[in-house]
Design a protein around this motif. Structure first.
Motif, short mmCIF file in Angstrom:
data_model
loop_
_atom_site.label_atom_id
_atom_site.label_comp_id
_atom_site.label_asym_id
_atom_site.label_seq_id
_atom_site.Cartn_x
_atom_site.Cartn_y
_atom_site.Cartn_z
N ILE A 1 21.52 -1.93 7.08
CA ILE A 1 20.46 -1.14 7.70
C ILE A 1 19.50 -2.11 8.39
O ILE A 1 19.13 -3.13 7.82
CB ILE A 1 19.71 -0.31 6.63
CG1 ILE A 1 20.68 0.68 5.97
CG2 ILE A 1 18.52 0.43 7.25
CD1 ILE A 1 20.09 1.40 4.77
N PRO A 2 19.08 -1.83 9.62
CA PRO A 2 18.17 -2.73 10.33
C PRO A 2 16.92 -3.07 9.51
O PRO A 2 16.37 -2.23 8.80
CB PRO A 2 17.81 -1.94 11.59
CG PRO A 2 19.02 -1.10 11.84
CD PRO A 2 19.50 -0.70 10.49
N LYS A 3 16.47 -4.32 9.65
CA LYS A 3 15.38 -4.83 8.81
C LYS A 3 14.07 -4.08 8.99
O LYS A 3 13.30 -3.94 8.04
CB LYS A 3 15.17 -6.33 9.09
CG LYS A 3 16.28 -7.21 8.52
CD LYS A 3 15.96 -8.68 8.72
CE LYS A 3 17.05 -9.56 8.11
NZ LYS A 3 16.76 -11.01 8.29
N ASP B 1 9.99 -1.05 6.16
CA ASP B 1 9.09 0.09 5.96
C ASP B 1 9.34 0.76 4.61
O ASP B 1 8.40 1.18 3.93
CB ASP B 1 9.27 1.10 7.09
CG ASP B 1 8.60 0.66 8.38
OD1 ASP B 1 8.10 -0.48 8.43
OD2 ASP B 1 8.59 1.44 9.34
N MET B 2 10.60 0.86 4.22
CA MET B 2 10.92 1.43 2.92
C MET B 2 10.38 0.56 1.79
O MET B 2 9.83 1.06 0.80
CB MET B 2 12.44 1.60 2.79
CG MET B 2 13.05 2.59 3.76
SD MET B 2 14.86 2.55 3.77
CE MET B 2 15.22 3.21 2.14
N SER B 3 10.52 -0.76 1.97
CA SER B 3 10.03 -1.69 0.95
C SER B 3 8.51 -1.63 0.82
O SER B 3 7.97 -1.62 -0.29
CB SER B 3 10.47 -3.11 1.31
OG SER B 3 9.97 -4.04 0.38
N ASN B 4 7.84 -1.56 1.96
CA ASN B 4 6.38 -1.47 1.92
C ASN B 4 5.93 -0.20 1.21
O ASN B 4 4.96 -0.20 0.44
CB ASN B 4 5.81 -1.50 3.34
CG ASN B 4 5.97 -2.85 4.00
OD1 ASN B 4 6.12 -3.87 3.32
ND2 ASN B 4 5.94 -2.89 5.33
N PHE B 5 6.64 0.90 1.48
CA PHE B 5 6.30 2.16 0.83
C PHE B 5 6.52 2.04 -0.67
O PHE B 5 5.70 2.49 -1.48
CB PHE B 5 7.14 3.30 1.39
CG PHE B 5 6.78 4.65 0.86
CD1 PHE B 5 5.89 5.46 1.54
CD2 PHE B 5 7.31 5.13 -0.33
CE1 PHE B 5 5.53 6.71 1.06
CE2 PHE B 5 6.97 6.37 -0.83
CZ PHE B 5 6.08 7.16 -0.14
N ALA B 6 7.66 1.43 -1.05
CA ALA B 6 7.96 1.28 -2.48
C ALA B 6 6.92 0.41 -3.18
O ALA B 6 6.48 0.74 -4.29
CB ALA B 6 9.36 0.67 -2.64
N HIS B 7 6.50 -0.68 -2.55
CA HIS B 7 5.48 -1.55 -3.15
C HIS B 7 4.15 -0.81 -3.29
O HIS B 7 3.41 -1.01 -4.26
CB HIS B 7 5.30 -2.81 -2.32
CG HIS B 7 6.39 -3.82 -2.50
ND1 HIS B 7 6.71 -4.37 -3.72
CD2 HIS B 7 7.26 -4.37 -1.60
CE1 HIS B 7 7.71 -5.22 -3.58
NE2 HIS B 7 8.07 -5.22 -2.31
N SER C 1 14.05 11.73 -2.04
CA SER C 1 13.26 10.57 -2.45
C SER C 1 12.21 10.24 -1.40
O SER C 1 12.51 10.18 -0.20
CB SER C 1 14.19 9.37 -2.65
OG SER C 1 13.47 8.15 -2.59
N ASN C 2 10.98 10.02 -1.83
CA ASN C 2 9.95 9.70 -0.84
C ASN C 2 10.19 8.33 -0.20
O ASN C 2 9.78 8.09 0.94
CB ASN C 2 8.54 9.79 -1.44
CG ASN C 2 8.40 9.08 -2.77
OD1 ASN C 2 9.17 8.17 -3.08
ND2 ASN C 2 7.42 9.51 -3.57
N ILE C 3 10.90 7.45 -0.89
CA ILE C 3 11.25 6.16 -0.28
C ILE C 3 12.30 6.36 0.81
O ILE C 3 12.21 5.78 1.90
CB ILE C 3 11.78 5.18 -1.35
CG1 ILE C 3 10.69 4.89 -2.38
CG2 ILE C 3 12.26 3.88 -0.71
CD1 ILE C 3 11.14 4.02 -3.53
N ALA C 4 13.28 7.23 0.54
CA ALA C 4 14.29 7.54 1.56
C ALA C 4 13.63 8.20 2.77
O ALA C 4 13.99 7.91 3.93
CB ALA C 4 15.37 8.45 0.98
N GLN C 5 12.67 9.08 2.53
CA GLN C 5 12.00 9.74 3.64
C GLN C 5 11.16 8.76 4.47
O GLN C 5 11.07 8.88 5.69
CB GLN C 5 11.13 10.88 3.12
CG GLN C 5 11.94 12.03 2.55
CD GLN C 5 11.09 13.25 2.24
OE1 GLN C 5 10.70 13.97 3.14
NE2 GLN C 5 10.82 13.47 0.95
N ALA C 6 10.58 7.77 3.80
CA ALA C 6 9.88 6.72 4.54
C ALA C 6 10.86 5.97 5.45
O ALA C 6 10.54 5.63 6.58
CB ALA C 6 9.21 5.75 3.57
N GLY C 7 12.07 5.75 4.95
CA GLY C 7 13.10 5.13 5.76
C GLY C 7 13.50 6.02 6.93
O GLY C 7 13.75 5.53 8.04
N GLY C 8 13.56 7.33 6.69
CA GLY C 8 13.88 8.26 7.76
C GLY C 8 12.86 8.21 8.88
O GLY C 8 13.22 8.21 10.06
#
Length: 445
Positions: free
Chosen positions: A84-86, A91-97, A315-322
């Protein structure tokens, strides 16, 4: 009455078959002590035990055991392989943190999906088609949504499907078909679009474009015929557009590009193949406000009830990725990954065509539908696996219309595509006598 588990394009071998040690359906009945008085669900009793992909997995495991030192290449998988592009994972990582902070923590969200993401989906894919954000239901993938659609429809509906396709239910061994399902033949003889003049009326029509497994995409004219057919018969179209991002010839990417479709169609799609989210799990379904039951009750109201009752939201993390996928930068990066798979597909198409094989699909989808006239698809599958150590998918596993075909996938690493092409050239160049039709076959798109 019909109970049907309809597996969409998104359900096609979502992981490497070698990772599947044993299918949960592949079992022996054993009485291990006392039984309860609970009667087994008769609809589950109808499911066929040797479903296509677990059977491929079983044969692969046998092959690896027989040839432990070979490099097995899978051209059968429907799983994505490129990272998956960085920008998106960042963005998903930032949301998770942020979830570890008081300010950034989020608990339950709306079961229908984050409002911002729903609007982004409506604007990005349907901005010119009058789809409203409240008609978008975000989910954990197209396959899950198709199961919810079946819960919505109930077991008393009549169903029509393309042949070849992915249905399972009450299988009839003699005909190789599932009972109480209307099969719509889709092959070269009718340009892979059903002859609707010979198709009986059903409550529901499942339709996948670009199609899995044939790789064919329906034209605007054909989809107009389908919509008019549904309107005339009072049917509902369940339109699977999971591979729409691969369309490159201007064909419709959404059923709602067709006038009148909002009155007769539900559309299901996914981030799985579009953005490499096969493991992240994110999809969506569109239920237009105009879609009504026979008594005038809005179908969207019932689907809303099902989603809010049986699902706590993606998942809210998946939605952030979306959301990151649908940003200008995300869309650009995703396009480069899709182009990578398209190049894989091109390599395979050129190889197979040069060998004299008739190849369908491939232009608007990641799948090639390769014809082996006069041959049993499982026999060709076995021969190629034994002599080249390449996994494909036998077409007969998709229904009687798939006999004599193999589905070959462009999902994979580039070096595997090149090596697979080399092996296939070597194999077919020395095996012409086993496939006499090769000399007269041609490439067709």
């Amino acid at each position: 009455m019909v109970s049907l588990t309809f597996f969409s394009s998104a359900s096609s071998l979502s992981s490497s078959p070698s990772k599947i040690v044993k299918s949960s359906l592949d079992f022996e009945l054993k009485k291990l002590g006392g039984c309860t008085k609970l009667v087994r669900n008769v609809n589950l009793e109808k499911l066929k035990n040797n479903y296509l992909f677990p059977e491929i997995s079983r044969r692969e495991l046998e092959h690896v055991k027989k040839h432990p030192n070979v490099q097995l290449i899978s051209l059968g998988t429907g799983d994505t392989t490129e990272p998956i592009p960085k920008q998106i994972t960042s963005d998903m990582s930032n949301f998770a943190h942020a979830l570890s902070t008081v300010e950034g923590y989020r608990g339950y969200g709306l079961e229908q999906g984050d409002k911002v993401l729903r609007k982004a989906i409506a604007d990005t894919f349907y901005g010119h088609l009058r789809v409203k954000s409240n008609e978008v239901f975000v989910s954990d993938g197209a396959q899950s949504d198709i199961s919810r659609i079946q819960l919505l429809l109930g077991s008393g509906v009549t169903i029509a499907v393309q042949d070849p396709t992915f249905p399972t239910g009450n299988f009839h061994e003699a005909t190789k078909k599932y009972q109480n399902v209307v099969y719509m033949p889709c092959g070269p003889q009718n340009s892979f679009f059903p002859d609707l003049s010979k198709t009986p009326r059903t409550d529901v029509i499942f339709f996948c474009s670009p199609n899995n497994p044939t790789g064919y995409v329906a034209s605007k004219r054909q989809l107009h015929q389908l919509v008019e057919f549904a309107k005339t018969n009072g049917s509902i179209i369940i339109f699977d557009s999971a591979y729409a991002a691969f369309i490159e010839d201007g064909s419709p990417r959404s059923i709602y590009e067709i006038s009148g479709a909002r009155e007769v169609a539900i559309e299901i799609s996914s981030f799985s193949k579009f953005a490499g989210f096969t493991g992240v799990r994110l999809g969506w379904t569109i239920i237009p406000d105009e879609l009504l039951y026979s008594n005038g009750f809005p179908i969207i109201n019932d689907f809303h009830r099902i989603v809010t009752t049986s699902f706590d939201g993606a998942s809210n993390i998946a939605q952030a990725g979306g959301l990151a996928c649908l940003s200008p930068v995300g869309l650009k990066e995703i396009r480069s990954v899709i182009n990578y798979y398209k190049e894989n597909r091109k390599i395979l198409m050129e190889t197979l065509a040069s060998l004299g094989l008739t190849v369908y699909g491939g232009i608007n989808a990641p799948y090639l539908w390769v014809h082996f006239k006069g041959s049993k698809s499982w026999d060709v599958f076995a021969e190629i696996l034994e002599k080249t150590h390449i996994i494909t998918v036998p077409g007969s596993g998709f229904g009687p219309g798939g006999e004599e075909y193999l589905r070959i996938s462009g999902f994979g690493r580039r070096d595997d595509m090149v090596e697979a092409s080399r092996r296939l050239r070597s194999f077919f160049n020395t095996r012409t006598k086993h496939f006499p039709f090769l000399s007269s076959a041609s490439n067709t798109n």
